[in-house]
Design a protein around this motif. Structure first.
Motif, PDB file in Angstrom:
ATOM      1  N   LYS A 142       0.837  -1.199   0.000  1.00 59.50           N
ATOM      2  CA  LYS A 142       0.000   0.000   0.000  1.00 59.50           C
ATOM      3  C   LYS A 142       0.876   1.255   0.000  1.00 59.50           C
ATOM      4  O   LYS A 142       1.893   1.305   0.695  1.00 59.50           O
ATOM      5  CB  LYS A 142      -0.931   0.017   1.210  1.00 59.50           C
ATOM      6  N   VAL A 143       0.433   2.254  -0.761  1.00 59.56           N
ATOM      7  CA  VAL A 143       1.132   3.541  -0.834  1.00 59.56           C
ATOM      8  C   VAL A 143       0.213   4.626  -0.304  1.00 59.56           C
ATOM      9  O   VAL A 143      -0.930   4.772  -0.738  1.00 59.56           O
ATOM     10  CB  VAL A 143       1.543   3.866  -2.285  1.00 59.56           C
ATOM     11  N   ILE A 144       0.720   5.393   0.657  1.00 57.61           N
ATOM     12  CA  ILE A 144      -0.018   6.510   1.259  1.00 57.61           C
ATOM     13  C   ILE A 144       0.786   7.779   1.013  1.00 57.61           C
ATOM     14  O   ILE A 144       1.970   7.848   1.374  1.00 57.61           O
ATOM     15  CB  ILE A 144      -0.192   6.319   2.776  1.00 57.61           C
ATOM     16  N   VAL A 145       0.182   8.775   0.392  1.00 62.42           N
ATOM     17  CA  VAL A 145       0.875  10.050   0.206  1.00 62.42           C
ATOM     18  C   VAL A 145       0.369  11.048   1.228  1.00 62.42           C
ATOM     19  O   VAL A 145      -0.826  11.090   1.551  1.00 62.42           O
ATOM     20  CB  VAL A 145       0.693  10.600  -1.229  1.00 62.42           C
ATOM     21  N   VAL A 146       1.289  11.823   1.771  1.00 57.19           N
ATOM     22  CA  VAL A 146       0.947  12.893   2.717  1.00 57.19           C
ATOM     23  C   VAL A 146       1.252  14.207   2.017  1.00 57.19           C
ATOM     24  O   VAL A 146       2.383  14.448   1.600  1.00 57.19           O
ATOM     25  CB  VAL A 146       1.756  12.765   4.025  1.00 57.19           C
ATOM     26  N   ALA A 147       0.225  15.043   1.857  1.00 59.87           N
ATOM     27  CA  ALA A 147       0.352  16.221   1.008  1.00 59.87           C
ATOM     28  C   ALA A 147      -0.262  17.441   1.661  1.00 59.87           C
ATOM     29  O   ALA A 147      -1.003  17.351   2.645  1.00 59.87           O
ATOM     30  CB  ALA A 147      -0.313  15.953  -0.345  1.00 59.87           C
ATOM     31  N   VAL A 190       4.914   5.265   3.023  1.00 61.70           N
ATOM     32  CA  VAL A 190       4.405   6.619   3.247  1.00 61.70           C
ATOM     33  C   VAL A 190       5.272   7.576   2.436  1.00 61.70           C
ATOM     34  O   VAL A 190       6.505   7.573   2.567  1.00 61.70           O
ATOM     35  CB  VAL A 190       4.442   6.993   4.742  1.00 61.70           C
ATOM     36  N   VAL A 191       4.629   8.378   1.592  1.00 64.06           N
ATOM     37  CA  VAL A 191       5.353   9.298   0.712  1.00 64.06           C
ATOM     38  C   VAL A 191       5.103  10.723   1.181  1.00 64.06           C
ATOM     39  O   VAL A 191       3.969  11.202   1.202  1.00 64.06           O
ATOM     40  CB  VAL A 191       4.901   9.148  -0.753  1.00 64.06           C
ATOM     41  N   ASP A 192       6.174  11.393   1.582  1.00 61.34           N
ATOM     42  CA  ASP A 192       6.104  12.807   1.962  1.00 61.34           C
ATOM     43  C   ASP A 192       6.217  13.642   0.694  1.00 61.34           C
ATOM     44  O   ASP A 192       7.286  13.757   0.107  1.00 61.34           O
ATOM     45  CB  ASP A 192       7.237  13.134   2.945  1.00 61.34           C
ATOM     46  N   MET A 193       5.101  14.198   0.258  1.00 60.90           N
ATOM     47  CA  MET A 193       5.057  14.948  -0.998  1.00 60.90           C
ATOM     48  C   MET A 193       5.537  16.384  -0.795  1.00 60.90           C
ATOM     49  O   MET A 193       5.432  16.931   0.303  1.00 60.90           O
ATOM     50  CB  MET A 193       3.629  14.981  -1.531  1.00 60.90           C
ATOM     51  N   VAL A 214      -3.410  11.708   2.466  1.00 61.65           N
ATOM     52  CA  VAL A 214      -3.709  12.426   3.707  1.00 61.65           C
ATOM     53  C   VAL A 214      -3.331  13.887   3.490  1.00 61.65           C
ATOM     54  O   VAL A 214      -2.186  14.182   3.127  1.00 61.65           O
ATOM     55  CB  VAL A 214      -2.929  11.838   4.899  1.00 61.65           C
ATOM     56  N   ILE A 215      -4.278  14.790   3.684  1.00 67.88           N
ATOM     57  CA  ILE A 215      -4.059  16.212   3.448  1.00 67.88           C
ATOM     58  C   ILE A 215      -3.840  16.918   4.786  1.00 67.88           C
ATOM     59  O   ILE A 215      -4.655  16.795   5.695  1.00 67.88           O
ATOM     60  CB  ILE A 215      -5.256  16.859   2.719  1.00 67.88           C
ATOM     61  N   VAL A 216      -2.735  17.653   4.872  1.00 69.94           N
ATOM     62  CA  VAL A 216      -2.367  18.354   6.105  1.00 69.94           C
ATOM     63  C   VAL A 216      -2.521  19.857   5.906  1.00 69.94           C
ATOM     64  O   VAL A 216      -2.122  20.406   4.879  1.00 69.94           O
ATOM     65  CB  VAL A 216      -0.909  18.031   6.513  1.00 69.94           C
ATOM     66  N   SER A 217      -3.096  20.523   6.905  1.00 73.38           N
ATOM     67  CA  SER A 217      -3.234  21.979   6.852  1.00 73.38           C
ATOM     68  C   SER A 217      -3.268  22.532   8.256  1.00 73.38           C
ATOM     69  O   SER A 217      -3.574  21.827   9.221  1.00 73.38           O
ATOM     70  CB  SER A 217      -4.526  22.364   6.114  1.00 73.38           C
ATOM     71  N   THR A 218      -2.944  23.795   8.375  1.00 75.84           N
ATOM     72  CA  THR A 218      -3.217  24.526   9.611  1.00 75.84           C
ATOM     73  C   THR A 218      -4.624  25.113   9.504  1.00 75.84           C
ATOM     74  O   THR A 218      -5.219  25.113   8.425  1.00 75.84           O
ATOM     75  CB  THR A 218      -2.197  25.663   9.822  1.00 75.84           C
ATOM     76  N   PRO A 219      -5.175  25.635  10.608  1.00 75.11           N
ATOM     77  CA  PRO A 219      -6.526  26.217  10.542  1.00 75.11           C
ATOM     78  C   PRO A 219      -6.587  27.561   9.820  1.00 75.11           C
ATOM     79  O   PRO A 219      -7.674  28.115   9.644  1.00 75.11           O
ATOM     80  CB  PRO A 219      -6.911  26.384  12.025  1.00 75.11           C
ATOM     81  N   LEU A 251      -7.220  27.213   1.941  1.00 80.39           N
ATOM     82  CA  LEU A 251      -7.539  27.417   0.529  1.00 80.39           C
ATOM     83  C   LEU A 251      -6.698  26.509  -0.345  1.00 80.39           C
ATOM     84  O   LEU A 251      -7.203  25.849  -1.269  1.00 80.39           O
ATOM     85  CB  LEU A 251      -7.310  28.884   0.159  1.00 80.39           C
ATOM     86  N   ASP A 252      -5.402  26.436  -0.056  1.00 80.62           N
ATOM     87  CA  ASP A 252      -4.510  25.597  -0.856  1.00 80.62           C
ATOM     88  C   ASP A 252      -4.688  24.122  -0.527  1.00 80.62           C
ATOM     89  O   ASP A 252      -4.500  23.259  -1.390  1.00 80.62           O
ATOM     90  CB  ASP A 252      -3.055  26.017  -0.636  1.00 80.62           C
ATOM     91  N   ALA A 253      -5.034  23.813   0.726  1.00 82.06           N
ATOM     92  CA  ALA A 253      -5.270  22.417   1.095  1.00 82.06           C
ATOM     93  C   ALA A 253      -6.445  21.848   0.304  1.00 82.06           C
ATOM     94  O   ALA A 253      -6.415  20.697  -0.149  1.00 82.06           O
ATOM     95  CB  ALA A 253      -5.542  22.304   2.590  1.00 82.06           C
ATOM     96  N   ARG A 254      -7.471  22.664   0.123  1.00 83.89           N
ATOM     97  CA  ARG A 254      -8.625  22.197  -0.646  1.00 83.89           C
ATOM     98  C   ARG A 254      -8.232  21.935  -2.100  1.00 83.89           C
ATOM     99  O   ARG A 254      -8.687  20.959  -2.713  1.00 83.89           O
ATOM    100  CB  ARG A 254      -9.759  23.215  -0.575  1.00 83.89           C
ATOM    101  N   LYS A 255      -7.400  22.806  -2.664  1.00 90.03           N
ATOM    102  CA  LYS A 255      -6.936  22.583  -4.031  1.00 90.03           C
ATOM    103  C   LYS A 255      -6.177  21.259  -4.136  1.00 90.03           C
ATOM    104  O   LYS A 255      -6.307  20.526  -5.116  1.00 90.03           O
ATOM    105  CB  LYS A 255      -6.038  23.740  -4.480  1.00 90.03           C
ATOM    106  N   GLY A 256      -5.358  20.991  -3.102  1.00 95.67           N
ATOM    107  CA  GLY A 256      -4.621  19.733  -3.103  1.00 95.67           C
ATOM    108  C   GLY A 256      -5.541  18.526  -3.067  1.00 95.67           C
ATOM    109  O   GLY A 256      -5.341  17.543  -3.797  1.00 95.67           O
ATOM    110  N   ALA A 257      -6.570  18.594  -2.224  1.00 97.04           N
ATOM    111  CA  ALA A 257      -7.529  17.490  -2.143  1.00 97.04           C
ATOM    112  C   ALA A 257      -8.278  17.313  -3.460  1.00 97.04           C
ATOM    113  O   ALA A 257      -8.497  16.187  -3.922  1.00 97.04           O
ATOM    114  CB  ALA A 257      -8.506  17.748  -0.993  1.00 97.04           C
TER     115      ALA A 257
END
Length: 304
Positions: free
Chosen positions: A50-55, A163-166, A187-192, A198-204
């Motif tokens: 399994k491959v999991i990307v963290v972006a 786990v891939v750190d993008m 997995v999408i990471v963002s601060t509040p 705004l950019d996290a949503r684009k990534g998702a």
């Protein structure tokens, strides 16, 4: 056999119609169909289940810290699982510092790079292949070629999770990985903070467009708790990621506080899950890893 000089001298070029597919308004439906036929087939990485990307859409939100501790959490939750960690940020690799490994990989008999290991994880990063202070001044196609080498010319297997750190954003690396290998989830990471959200949503949205399941969202630096009086201060805003989760029908995998011990651990090459595996912050990372593993298991069960 050392590979640093050999790796840096490669001159391969990869061209993909992915660029045009990213801007479908400029091409007709028939053109899109022809270009899609020319895209590379998704081939699994040998020995990786399994491959999991963290972006993240934006840099500086704690994506790499989350990726490292997610990988450690997957290994800690089930000691039978074999976990690898790939640093796919060619321009700004963080894994050598965060995992306290910075040697030149050697080649095995099959001429594949052997991942370096620490804390029970197999690790690979562009940072292992260049001098510490050497800048990477490459154009997009060279970056895509480097990513292919990190995916295909490394003896990863056997692994249960990679786990891939993008890198931040939605550029060449994201397209190269999502269009060349089967990615089980992002997995999408963002601060509040609004600008980060705004950019996290684009990534998702990007991962959805390339048919990569978004496993959920992680809200990092969600709150600062004063160590003296216990006062909670929402420095970057409060519960901002709830808006994206609701709008996109995504799960929130966890809220990670702004904590100096998390930062100090990664800066020193001793992640908090290694130095203090039972502290509240480590338990949050383990819980995120548990949720990710459960979602992936449910995906497999649905298919079978």
């Amino acid at each position: 056999m050392k590979v640093r000089k050999t790796f840096l001298n490669f001159g391969e070029r990869i061209f993909s119609d992915a660029y045009k597919l990213s801007f479908p308004r400029y091409v007709s439906g028939q053109q899109q169909e022809h270009m899609a036929r020319g895209l590379p087939k998704k081939l699994p990485i040998a020995g990786v289940e399994k491959v999991i990307v963290v972006a993240s859409g934006k840099g500086g939100v704690g994506k790499s810290t989350t990726a490292v501790n997610l990988a450690l959490g997957l290994a800690a939750n089930d000691e039978s699982k074999r976990v690898g960690l790939l640093d796919a940020d060619v321009y700004g690799p963080s894994l050598p510092t965060m995992m306290n490994v910075n040697e030149e990989p050697e080649l095995n008999k099959q001429n594949l790079m052997i991942p370096l290991q620490n804390y029970g994880l197999k690790c690979m990063s562009m940072g292992f292949l260049v001098e510490e202070n050497a800048p990477i001044v490459w154009r997009g196609m060279m970056v895509m070629s480097a990513i292919q080498k990190l995916l295909r010319q490394v003896a990863w297997g056997p692994l249960d999770y990679l786990v891939v750190d993008m890198p931040p954003g939605t550029g060449d690396t994201q397209l190269s990985i999502s269009q060349n290998i089967p990615v089980n989830g992002a997995v999408i990471v963002s601060t509040p903070q609004d600008i980060a959200l705004l950019d996290a949503r684009k990534g998702a949205e990007m991962f959805r467009k390339v048919e990569v399941p978004v496993l959920g969202l992680v809200q990092n630096m969600s709150v600062y708790v004063c160590p003296k009086c216990g006062h909670h201060e929402h420095i970057f805003g409060k519960d901002g990621i709830d808006k994206i989760a609701t709008a996109m029908n995504l799960d929130i995998l966890g809220d990670i506080p702004l904590n100096k011990h998390i930062r100090e651990g990664c800066d020193s090459g001793k992640p908090i899950l290694v130095t203090d595996p039972n502290c509240p912050e480590s338990l949050i990372y383990k819980d995120i890893a548990r949720k990710v593993a459960e979602i992936l298991k449910n995906q497999r069960d649905k298919i079978t």
